[in-house]
Design a protein around this motif. Sequence first.
Motif, short mmCIF file in Angstrom:
data_model
loop_
_atom_site.label_atom_id
_atom_site.label_comp_id
_atom_site.label_asym_id
_atom_site.label_seq_id
_atom_site.Cartn_x
_atom_site.Cartn_y
_atom_site.Cartn_z
N LYS A 69 -25.38 7.03 27.05
CA LYS A 69 -25.37 7.25 28.50
C LYS A 69 -25.75 8.68 28.88
O LYS A 69 -25.75 9.02 30.07
N THR A 74 -27.88 1.81 27.11
CA THR A 74 -26.60 1.21 26.76
C THR A 74 -26.72 0.39 25.47
O THR A 74 -25.86 0.47 24.58
N ARG A 117 -30.42 -0.01 30.86
CA ARG A 117 -29.88 -1.04 29.98
C ARG A 117 -30.26 -0.80 28.53
O ARG A 117 -29.48 -1.07 27.62
N TRP A 140 -21.44 5.43 21.74
CA TRP A 140 -21.34 4.84 23.09
C TRP A 140 -21.61 5.90 24.15
O TRP A 140 -22.37 5.68 25.11
N TRP A 194 -25.10 -9.62 28.02
CA TRP A 194 -24.97 -8.76 26.86
C TRP A 194 -24.60 -9.52 25.59
O TRP A 194 -24.50 -8.92 24.52
#
Length: 429
Positions: A311, A139, A136, A307, A13
């Motif tokens: 998700k 995120t 991914r 954030w 990341w």
Amino acid sequence: MTRTATQRTTTGWIPLAVLATAQFLVVLSTSIVNVALPQIRAGLDLSDTGQAWTVNAYVLVFGALLLPGGRAGDVYGLRRVFLLGIGLFSLASVGAALAPTAIVLIVCRAVQGTGAALLAPTALALVLTLYPDKGRRGTALGVWGAVSGAGGAAGVLLSGLLTSLYGWRAVFVVMVPLALAVLVATRLLVGADRPRGGSLDAPGAVTVTAGLVALTYGLSGRWPLAVLGLALLGLFVVLQRRATDPLLPGRMSVVAAPNVLMALLGAVWLGLFYFLPLYQQRTLGYSPLEAGLTQLPLALMITLSSWATGKVFGRHVLPVGLLVLAAGLAWLSRTPADGTFPVDLLGPTLLIGIGLGVAFVRLTAMSSTGVPAADNGLAGGLVNATRQIGGAIGLSFLTLLPSFGAAFLACAALTLLISALSTLSTRKA
């Protein structure tokens, strides 16, 4: 087959952190001057027009060049164009910090916008390339939305702190080491990608850039320029239909709806971070430091909301988030002259933070859905362009309103429209 350096970076990341920092700088540059405007006005003897163009010179040039900047990344290489952009951004920040006159400052802001137009779409395209799978990527886009949304609030906060402690030039100085750090880290941590090749549609790039600049500048009261801008944009559409390798190919119509919504959200976003610090300083008597510190809850809520949204999946997430945003803006539109932070600012800004976090993440994700990998740079340029140009055009109209309260109420009404349109677009999808 040997794996490319870009493919190897997908295991971690850290590249995302580097690229997100670049995006943070781009958004920061839009709002960091807002609290400092009274000091800049006094220091450089700015007129009302000069004060507005200290903001708009960056926003306008940035937005107008984003499409060519994004396509240049596809044609010549995403990392190569990104590095060019961050280097130009660094030099322009130094120039703005040292500007002796208003004209020099405005020119440096325009050059900053040019650098940002090269780095912003290529940074997003690199993220889409590095994190292709759904989990991914969700995120990564959550992080992207957090820095995009929180950058506006953080700009107001940093502007207040730096202006109070060191003067207005510090708001430009602070960006220089961050930009240079991003440049070095990108060279070390993000591998070079393979350019798509081909050529940049020069006639399309010239007409769309000139058209957007003329239109937005003309909306500030110079109506013949606005008409010229519309004519140039019409010419751009004609040229795109005839070009063999157009700047904006017809296949990008798959993301037309989210980009329209992002343009409308851009007007709300820029209007909020333009008028909020002015209301706090002119009406409530806040110092630059106080105005900056009161942005902390807003920045934190945008970060947390972005954030969490990265998700969460579901077609009702965006419309509901926009309704929350509209409620916060309507609450803020009361703008009492004797208002206090706990009673009149904290509640609205928490709601606004939730709504902005949801909206940025969902619209950014929607703006890349269904786009071929070879067009990632263009997709990144398009979504950034619609937000910035929508913001610049929206701010031109919002500044015509008679009060801060009227501006916030107009932003609330616009947000309700975005929510309704987003509901319709998800039903059709």
